[in-house]
Design a protein around this motif. Structure first.
Motif, mmCIF file in Angstrom:
data_model
loop_
_atom_site.group_PDB
_atom_site.id
_atom_site.type_symbol
_atom_site.label_atom_id
_atom_site.label_comp_id
_atom_site.label_asym_id
_atom_site.label_seq_id
_atom_site.Cartn_x
_atom_site.Cartn_y
_atom_site.Cartn_z
ATOM 1 N N VAL A 60 43.162 55.453 85.519
ATOM 2 C CA VAL A 60 43.920 56.959 85.373
ATOM 3 C C VAL A 60 44.101 56.874 84.096
ATOM 4 N N PHE A 61 44.463 56.395 83.198
ATOM 5 C CA PHE A 61 44.743 55.834 81.837
ATOM 6 C C PHE A 61 44.663 54.773 81.234
ATOM 7 N N ASP A 62 44.488 54.723 80.103
ATOM 8 C CA ASP A 62 44.069 53.789 79.146
ATOM 9 C C ASP A 62 44.710 53.359 77.615
ATOM 10 N N THR A 63 45.765 55.311 77.685
ATOM 11 C CA THR A 63 45.917 54.768 76.430
ATOM 12 C C THR A 63 47.594 55.414 76.423
ATOM 13 N N SER A 81 50.979 46.523 77.360
ATOM 14 C CA SER A 81 50.198 45.243 77.158
ATOM 15 C C SER A 81 48.569 45.402 77.651
ATOM 16 N N HIS A 82 48.232 46.166 78.778
ATOM 17 C CA HIS A 82 47.122 46.678 79.330
ATOM 18 C C HIS A 82 46.676 48.001 79.176
ATOM 19 N N LEU A 83 47.421 48.676 78.305
ATOM 20 C CA LEU A 83 47.224 49.587 77.701
ATOM 21 C C LEU A 83 46.706 49.550 76.190
ATOM 22 N N ARG A 84 46.493 50.201 75.537
ATOM 23 C CA ARG A 84 46.547 50.738 73.628
ATOM 24 C C ARG A 84 47.947 51.840 73.913
ATOM 25 N N LEU A 113 41.727 61.254 69.852
ATOM 26 C CA LEU A 113 41.765 60.271 70.982
ATOM 27 C C LEU A 113 40.980 61.106 72.369
ATOM 28 N N LYS A 114 41.436 62.522 72.438
ATOM 29 C CA LYS A 114 40.523 63.394 73.376
ATOM 30 C C LYS A 114 39.029 63.137 72.817
ATOM 31 N N GLN A 115 38.321 62.873 71.931
ATOM 32 C CA GLN A 115 36.785 63.561 71.643
ATOM 33 C C GLN A 115 36.611 61.378 72.156
ATOM 34 N N GLU A 116 37.132 60.378 72.479
ATOM 35 C CA GLU A 116 36.499 59.098 72.333
ATOM 36 C C GLU A 116 36.612 58.931 74.139
ATOM 37 N N ASP A 117 35.333 58.303 74.458
ATOM 38 C CA ASP A 117 35.279 58.401 75.889
ATOM 39 C C ASP A 117 36.518 57.019 76.686
ATOM 40 N N GLY A 118 37.046 57.722 77.451
ATOM 41 C CA GLY A 118 37.719 56.154 78.326
ATOM 42 C C GLY A 118 38.528 57.373 79.400
ATOM 43 N N ALA A 119 39.305 56.787 79.873
ATOM 44 C CA ALA A 119 40.696 57.414 80.648
ATOM 45 C C ALA A 119 41.345 58.226 79.941
ATOM 46 N N ASP A 120 42.252 59.045 80.843
ATOM 47 C CA ASP A 120 43.202 60.059 80.029
ATOM 48 C C ASP A 120 43.987 58.764 79.607
ATOM 49 N N ILE A 121 44.865 59.892 78.739
ATOM 50 C CA ILE A 121 45.763 59.822 77.428
ATOM 51 C C ILE A 121 47.464 59.728 78.516
ATOM 52 N N TRP A 122 48.461 58.987 78.722
ATOM 53 C CA TRP A 122 49.446 59.667 79.025
ATOM 54 C C TRP A 122 50.594 59.723 77.930
ATOM 55 N N LEU A 123 51.202 60.342 78.037
ATOM 56 C CA LEU A 123 52.696 60.873 77.251
ATOM 57 C C LEU A 123 53.336 60.504 78.156
ATOM 58 N N CYS A 124 54.313 59.608 77.289
ATOM 59 C CA CYS A 124 55.217 59.126 78.012
ATOM 60 C C CYS A 124 56.682 59.128 77.515
#
Length: 189
Positions: A60-63, A81-84, A113-124
């Protein structure tokens, strides 16, 4: 393209924390926790997920993005620590596993970040960071808590009056009184 998702607990009167950053009144027990553990396991601090035996797959999220005050709340040098982890601060610094502290403009960072490959970005959080990134938020996932704070840190901090429309994707109500609502930004063509 990756999306920026503001996933946060919020009171009925719109606060993500009390006036001094308090969040201990939020419900952390109840049937809504199954929703968090099943669908949003990556939003649990790494040590908590490990203690509970919950797998964190980064599907779901990787950042995760945080302001400094949100980062320092847990007192852990690398809470996810499991996320960026990207922490925004103009004056503070820290070093830990998968942690980057930056004074860069949050909007520029998110667009990159949106241009990179990966899962979604979580704004905490927090609210001031969310206000600065409001135009970049693609989805909201709000865990509305059955609480009133009266004052505190608002979900979106201070931002100019400019109505923006989001459409409901899903709402799930739990017996605990917590209601998960997922919304997607309505993009006008």
């Amino acid at each position: 393209m990756r999306e920026l998702v503001y996933y946060a607990a919020v009171t009925l009167d719109g606060y993500i924390a009390g006036p001094n950053g308090e969040f201990d009144a939020f419900l952390i027990e109840g049937d809504h926790m199954d929703g968090i553990n099943d669908r949003f396991a990556d939003t649990l601090p790494t040590v908590a997920a490990e203690a509970l035996g919950i797998a964190q797959t980064r599907e779901v999220f990787d950042t995760v993005l945080m302001g400094w005050n949100t980062y320092q709340v847990g007192g852990l040098p690398s809470p996810y620590s499991h996320l960026r982890q990207i922490v925004f601060s103009r004056t503070k610094t820290a070093e830990a596993e998968n942690l980057e502290v930056t004074a860069e403009d949050p909007v520029e960072v998110v667009r990159r970040l949106k241009q990179e490959d990966g899962a979604d970005i979580w704004l905490c959080g927090g609210g001031a960071l969310a206000a600065s990134l409001a135009d970049e938020i693609d989805r909201l996932v709000l865990k509305r808590q059955p609480l009133l704070f009266g004052s505190g840190i608002p979900l979106f901090g201070e931002r100019p009056y400019r109505p923006e429309r989001f459409d409901i994707v899903e709402t799930v109500a739990y017996e605990s009184g917590v209601v998960f609502t997922e919304l997607k930004r309505r993009r006008e063509a």
